[in-house]
Design an enzyme around this catalytic site. Structure first.
Site, PDB file in Angstrom:
ATOM      1  N   ALA A   1      -3.919   7.491  -5.050  1.00  0.00           N
ATOM      2  CA  ALA A   1      -2.523   7.067  -5.184  1.00  0.00           C
ATOM      3  C   ALA A   1      -2.560   5.571  -5.482  1.00  0.00           C
ATOM      4  O   ALA A   1      -2.631   4.746  -4.574  1.00  0.00           O
ATOM      5  CB  ALA A   1      -1.777   7.336  -3.891  1.00  0.00           C
TER       6      ALA A   1
ATOM      7  N   GLY B   1       0.838  -1.207   0.000  1.00  0.00           N
ATOM      8  CA  GLY B   1       0.000   0.000   0.000  1.00  0.00           C
ATOM      9  C   GLY B   1       0.863   1.243   0.000  1.00  0.00           C
ATOM     10  O   GLY B   1       2.049   1.181  -0.321  1.00  0.00           O
ATOM     11  N   ASN B   2       0.280   2.365   0.327  1.00  0.00           N
ATOM     12  CA  ASN B   2       1.055   3.604   0.439  1.00  0.00           C
ATOM     13  C   ASN B   2       0.405   4.516   1.467  1.00  0.00           C
ATOM     14  O   ASN B   2      -0.646   4.203   2.012  1.00  0.00           O
ATOM     15  CB  ASN B   2       1.192   4.279  -0.931  1.00  0.00           C
ATOM     16  CG  ASN B   2      -0.157   4.635  -1.512  1.00  0.00           C
ATOM     17  OD1 ASN B   2      -0.859   5.478  -0.986  1.00  0.00           O
ATOM     18  ND2 ASN B   2      -0.531   3.966  -2.602  1.00  0.00           N
ATOM     19  N   TYR B   3       1.050   5.656   1.723  1.00  0.00           N
ATOM     20  CA  TYR B   3       0.631   6.531   2.835  1.00  0.00           C
ATOM     21  C   TYR B   3      -0.507   7.486   2.494  1.00  0.00           C
ATOM     22  O   TYR B   3      -0.833   8.349   3.283  1.00  0.00           O
ATOM     23  CB  TYR B   3       1.827   7.349   3.319  1.00  0.00           C
ATOM     24  CG  TYR B   3       2.892   6.544   3.997  1.00  0.00           C
ATOM     25  CD1 TYR B   3       2.596   5.781   5.120  1.00  0.00           C
ATOM     26  CD2 TYR B   3       4.197   6.533   3.520  1.00  0.00           C
ATOM     27  CE1 TYR B   3       3.582   5.037   5.748  1.00  0.00           C
ATOM     28  CE2 TYR B   3       5.190   5.796   4.141  1.00  0.00           C
ATOM     29  CZ  TYR B   3       4.872   5.053   5.260  1.00  0.00           C
ATOM     30  OH  TYR B   3       5.828   4.324   5.885  1.00  0.00           O
ATOM     31  N   SER B   4      -1.096   7.369   1.331  1.00  0.00           N
ATOM     32  CA  SER B   4      -2.165   8.312   0.972  1.00  0.00           C
ATOM     33  C   SER B   4      -3.299   8.270   2.007  1.00  0.00           C
ATOM     34  O   SER B   4      -3.775   7.200   2.365  1.00  0.00           O
ATOM     35  CB  SER B   4      -2.719   7.945  -0.410  1.00  0.00           C
ATOM     36  OG  SER B   4      -3.900   8.670  -0.642  1.00  0.00           O
TER      37      SER B   4
END
Ligand code: CTP
Length: 403
Positions: free
Chosen positions: A280, A211-214
């Site tokens: 994102a 995943g990512n920090y969005s």
């Protein structure tokens, strides 16, 4: 900003009732007329004398105050108000609101109020986390109540959030936003806009993902702004912890992976006048999904990744004449050149560049600093602002292209 607004301030029996005095003072300072209704338990925490002095009105606490045949009409009160703010709202009061137990003037007024209702819960953490409270808050939200839970305000004051009443300043800000949205010109009525927001999660096994920090905050702020202007919004949201205000114009589709987001977009975009791709999206996903948890072995682990669809690009290819497509670019170097390339390769009409190099801009913040580039190679730079205000700039830009 709240000049002339008629507000009922409902106060219930919580230690946070003392904060209601600050809230009342702020509301009066903003120009609102405030009528306080207090529950019997509320009076144990703060005196009606303080509240009537601050509001310049008698405080209402019972149906029959004088035993002289006069009584307070909850129906009239409910019709008089532009907003009903219950702060603090105890678990007990919320329970009564849900079940319709009208054993005091406050809950009775709630049941006959036609105005928007705001609730700022306050209780200890165990009560707050009890399924009964969680369910009651959910129900009240489904019925259109605006639940104001401690977020940035409580955290900024250095105390942990959950269960505490939101700070009076934040409650006032929310009310101001609500009223300014409700008088916004409905310039986008009849338009339908798709927005993607948040990260995507690409599952590796039942417990792990890429995943990512969005946070989704930027996309959600855009969604709220579009709806405030009357647009019908298809929100395709990745896994996020952001709540919506509850506008009926917003249709939210929750997805997890990029592929699911792509499919949801394919279902929505053909019916839309515009789309803003603020998600994102993970460019890659694990080649295979392990149905059971991957066990640790002595050796290094390799996970093969395969390319996900580039959703913005696919929408760019599907785009019909007259449809507007906007994207975001998050760059760390050669920002404008890279954003310009994305604008062309994805067939976008404009691209919003946010730079991770700028302090206060990017993923985990409440502020953002953007530059918008268009196909004529024109760029417009904006100052550092709250994501809400950035959303206003982006929707202004879109609106000019749509009308
Ligand atoms: N985007 C998308 N689908 C993807 C990747 C990106 O819809 N699989 C969209 C984003 O929502 C954004 C724009 O494309 O509007 C640019 O995203 P970004 O991650 O900056 O660009 P990428 O195309 O992924 O390029 P790179 O990661 O190489 O910078």
């Amino acid at each position: 900003m709240l000049e002339g607004k008629k507000i009922i301030l409902g106060i219930t029996g919580s230690i946070a009732a003392y904060k209601a005095a600050f809230l009342l003072r702020l509301l009066i300072k903003e120009g609102a007329e405030v009528q306080v209704i207090i529950t019997p338990a509320g009076k144990e925490f703060i005196t009606p004398v303080t509240l009537s002095a601050l509001s310049n009105r008698p405080v209402l606490g019972a149906f029959f105050e004088n035993r002289d045949g006069t009584w307070h009409s909850h129906v009239d009160l409910g019709l008089w108000a532009d907003a009903f703010v219950i702060a603090p709202a105890t678990a007990n009061t919320m329970g009564k609101m849900v079940t319709g137990i009208c054993d005091n003037l406050l809950v009775t007024t709630y049941l006959s109020a036609r105005c928007p209702v705001f609730i700022a819960p306050a209780m200890d953490l165990d009560m707050f986390q009890h399924p009964s409270t969680i369910q009651n808050i959910k129900t009240l939200q489904e019925w259109g109540c605006h639940v104001i839970e401690p977020g940035t305000g409580a955290l900024a004051s250095g105390l942990s959030g959950k269960g505490r009443m939101e700070e009076p300043e934040v409650i006032v800000e929310k009310l101001k936003t609500f009223f300014s949205d409700s008088i916004k010109k409905k310039t986008l009525t009849g338009k339908r806009v798709m927005v993607t927001a948040g990260p995507t999660y690409e599952s590796i096994d039942p417990v792990r993902f890429i995943g990512n920090y969005s946070s989704g905050k930027m996309g959600f702020a855009i969604v709220e702004e579009l709806a405030a202007r009357g647009a019908q919004v298809d929100l395709i949201a990745g896994p996020v912890h952001v709540e919506l205000s509850g506008s009926v114009l917003i249709n939210r589709v929750d997805v997890k992976s990029a592929r699911q987001m792509y499919e949801a977009c394919c279902n929505s975009f053909p019916y839309c006048d515009a789309a803003i791709m603020a998600a994102a999206v993970s460019d890659y996903a694990p080649a295979g999904y392990h149905t059971s948890k991957i066990k640790r072995s002595g050796e290094n682990l390799r996970i093969e990744l395969v390319a996900n669809p580039d959703i913005a690009k696919e929408m760019g290819q599907m785009k019909r004449d007259g449809q507007i497509l906007a994207g975001f670019a998050l760059e760390t170097d050669n920002e404008e050149a890279n954003a310009g390339k994305k604008l062309i390769s994805k067939n976008l009409d404009f691209i919003v560049l946010n730079s991770l190099a700028q302090a206060g801009a990017g993923f985990m913040t409440d502020t953002n600093r953007i530059t918008i580039l268009n196909r004529e190679n024109k760029k417009e730079e904006f100052a550092l602002k709250s994501k809400r205000d950035v959303a206003v700039d982006i929707v202004d830009y879109l609106e000019k292209l749509m009308i």
